[in-house]
Scaffold this active site. Structure first.
Site, PDB file in Angstrom:
ATOM      1  N   GLY A 354       1.152  -0.848   0.000  1.00 32.76           N
ATOM      2  CA  GLY A 354       0.000   0.000   0.000  1.00 32.76           C
ATOM      3  C   GLY A 354       1.070   0.787   0.000  1.00 32.76           C
ATOM      4  O   GLY A 354       0.851   1.547   0.325  1.00 32.76           O
ATOM      5  N   THR A 355       0.449   3.135  -1.205  1.00 36.00           N
ATOM      6  CA  THR A 355       1.780   3.470  -1.728  1.00 36.00           C
ATOM      7  C   THR A 355       1.683   4.444  -2.903  1.00 36.00           C
ATOM      8  O   THR A 355       0.734   4.414  -3.661  1.00 36.00           O
ATOM      9  CB  THR A 355       2.465   2.185  -2.243  1.00 36.00           C
ATOM     10  OG1 THR A 355       2.435   1.225  -1.198  1.00 36.00           O
ATOM     11  CG2 THR A 355       3.859   2.451  -2.695  1.00 36.00           C
ATOM     12  N   VAL A 356       2.706   5.296  -3.052  1.00 36.14           N
ATOM     13  CA  VAL A 356       2.784   6.148  -4.242  1.00 36.14           C
ATOM     14  C   VAL A 356       4.050   5.782  -4.999  1.00 36.14           C
ATOM     15  O   VAL A 356       5.098   5.539  -4.409  1.00 36.14           O
ATOM     16  CB  VAL A 356       2.789   7.657  -3.894  1.00 36.14           C
ATOM     17  CG1 VAL A 356       1.438   8.086  -3.351  1.00 36.14           C
ATOM     18  CG2 VAL A 356       3.907   8.028  -2.926  1.00 36.14           C
ATOM     19  N   MET A 436       2.122   0.624  -7.759  1.00 35.00           N
ATOM     20  CA  MET A 436       1.883   0.586  -6.318  1.00 35.00           C
ATOM     21  C   MET A 436       0.655  -0.256  -6.003  1.00 35.00           C
ATOM     22  O   MET A 436      -0.137  -0.563  -6.884  1.00 35.00           O
ATOM     23  CB  MET A 436       1.702   2.003  -5.786  1.00 35.00           C
ATOM     24  CG  MET A 436       0.536   2.754  -6.399  1.00 35.00           C
ATOM     25  SD  MET A 436      -0.226   3.940  -5.280  1.00 35.00           S
ATOM     26  CE  MET A 436      -1.125   2.830  -4.209  1.00 35.00           C
TER      27      MET A 436
END
Length: 535
Positions: A354-356, A436
């Site tokens: 979990g995220t960019v 992501m």
């Protein structure tokens, strides 16, 4: 004028973006522009990546924060460098102490899953080693957006609203109150087009910029983090923060159809992607929309993921080496397990021995693959009072079973889901890529690289293509764009196929490819508020 930003009844099409002097691809348009601004001010791809990453802690807090982790692959002056800026568990946490609190698994929220944040240290490390502009300049856009506010983009507002609704039902303790006051001002989530600001974020980012993150790890901010932990039974201390430094690592790779696919070594799960490619390179693929293509992709991924979950953890705690897991002999053994029907995967036994996400490139040939995350959405749902620091819940992936490789231990790094990717050919950079989304990430890497290498799709089409994701056993979710005849064929092969109503769980990616004559070609994620800023 009133309109629903998430109601899009007509098909839309994005095309590949080309440029020569620089490019920044992120899941949020303002962050992409922040990175591009640094290129125009004389910075390089590394400066652009740091500026965009810091901005994303403000512009997309549903996926990352100042209190998260980061990884990066950097192509600089003819060589690929890897940075692991994930943090370990606190040094005074133990299996016994955690179990004494009446839990049989580490919960997703609260202090138990909080590990040492690595993101601020990553920004400093990248800036000092490769950057051209001062950190104070790189963090200016993030500080400005936090101080003055910005209007929420549509997909961001959707996930933000979902989180507020979920947290309101689940989180009742006083330790969660700072999260609500920060991210649900007035008792609700901000809507698309509404302005949200956080002056606490701005002050913290200013302090990090001026002190080069010293205040975060050894100063006033560290004191506030440790105080908050102590008030609510957390294990994180000032000593844990002060002892932290990110690690430069040697990236790992496999060769697939003449291309080298690069990932960060464990504790990251990039190894899963490489194991799957090692299996798949023994097959020939001539058509993307084919039941056999989907079937073999799914089966290889399942085998690789099962091995990854058994063996991947902190590098110093692994019982099996990367070389053993990536050996051709082992890949051949696993390949033989792929038949005509779906299998229920079990871990193999390698021979002993979990995220960019954002991508940047500049006109000088430097390129960055960067990923940053709080893990599950907003992370632990803890915000350090008066700072805007949203802490990750990365420790949720630790096992509490002493017989497992990824079992919790003091000062240990857990199995990490966030992974940047990079592609080269004949020693020359093709470029950064990433997807992501928790355990979707190796699956996304596999699919977009195959879309590129096996099926010749341009970077935007490689991201647009419908995706699938394995969840457990023989269960696979697919997006609605997967042709129905293929869905039916996969069901006949024993796959339990579920057609997803939404695309939120299938990852969000970015790609930048560089041609031999220096032309940049970028694609961005249609499942997010993605943007490619080009110069």
């Amino acid at each position: 004028m009133n309109f629903d930003t998430l109601h899009n009844p007509y098909p839309s099409q994005r095309t590949t973006v080309f440029s020569k002097r620089g490019m920044v691809a992120t899941s949020q348009p303002l962050a992409a522009q922040a990175g591009l601004d640094m290129l125009k001010k004389g910075g390089n791809a590394i400066d652009a990546a740091v500026a965009a990453a810091a901005s994303l802690t403000v512009l997309e807090p549903t996926s990352n924060g100042i209190g998260g982790d980061a990884f990066s692959l950097v192509w600089y002056q003819g060589r690929l460098h890897g940075l692991n800026a994930s943090g370990p568990s606190p040094k005074n946490i133990t299996l016994e102490k955690v179990k004494s609190r009446g839990v049989d698994a580490i919960p997703p929220y609260g202090w138990l899953p909080v590990t040492v944040p690595g993101a601020p240290a990553a920004w400093v490390e990248l800036s000092e080693k490769f950057g051209k502009l001062p950190l104070t300049q790189l963090l200016e856009p993030a500080i400005q957006y936090a101080e003055e506010g910005y209007p929420l983009s549509p997909v961001l507002s959707k996930f933000w609203g979902n989180a507020v609704d979920r947290y309101r039902q689940l989180l009742k303790g006083p330790e969660f109150e700072p999260w609500f006051s920060t991210f649900a001002p007035g008792g609700r989530a901000p809507r698309a087009g509404e302005v949200w600001r956080s002056r606490d974020h701005a002050a913290t980012l200013q302090s990090i910029a001026e002190s080069r993150a010293s205040s975060f790890y050894r100063g006033e901010l560290a004191e506030k983090i440790a105080w908050f932990a102590k008030q609510h039974g957390g294990f994180l201390t000032e000593e844990d923060l002060a002892a932290y430094t990110p690690q430069w690592v040697n990236p790992i790779k496999v060769n697939y159809r003449g291309y080298d696919v690069w990932e960060i070594p464990p504790n990251g799960q990039g190894l899963v992607t490489l194991m799957a490619f090692n299996i798949l390179k023994g097959f020939e693929f001539t058509e993307k929309e084919s039941e056999l293509t989907y079937h073999r992709q799914m089966e290889a991924l399942k085998l690789a993921f099962t091995d990854g979950k058994k063996y991947i953890t902190d590098w110093d705690h692994m019982s099996v080496s990367v070389e053993e897991l990536l050996s051709d002999t082992y890949a051949e053994e696993r390949r033989k397990e792929i038949g005509d029907t779906a299998l229920v995967p079990t871990p193999g036994k390698p021979p002993s021995g979990g995220t960019v996400y954002l991508a940047t490139a500049d006109g000088a040939g430097n390129m960055v693959s960067f990923i940053q995350s709080n893990y599950m959405g907003f992370g632990s749902a803890l915000v350090v009072p008066g700072t805007g620091i949203s802490l990750q819940n990365r420790g949720h992936t630790f096992s509490l079973n002493p017989g497992e490789a990824n079992c919790l231990a003091p000062g240990k790094k857990t199995y990490h889901t966030i992974i940047p990717g990079f592609l080269t050919k004949d020693g020359q950079p093709i470029g950064p890529f990433g997807v992501m989304g928790g355990f979707m990430q190796p699956q996304g890497h596999l699919q977009i690289v195959m879309n590129t290498v096996d099926f010749g799709l341009n970077p935007q089409a490689a991201l647009d293509a419908p995706r699938w994701r394995w969840t457990e056993g023989t269960t696979v979710e697919v997006e609605r764009g997967v042709p129905d005849n293929i869905v039916q064929s996969l069901i006949r092969k024993g796959h339990e196929i579920r057609v997803a109503a939404e695309s939120g769980g299938f990852g969000r990616g970015q790609i930048i490819w560089r041609s031999e004559d220096g032309i940049l070609a970028g694609g961005t994620e249609p499942r997010a508020d993605g943007s490619v800023a080009a110069w």
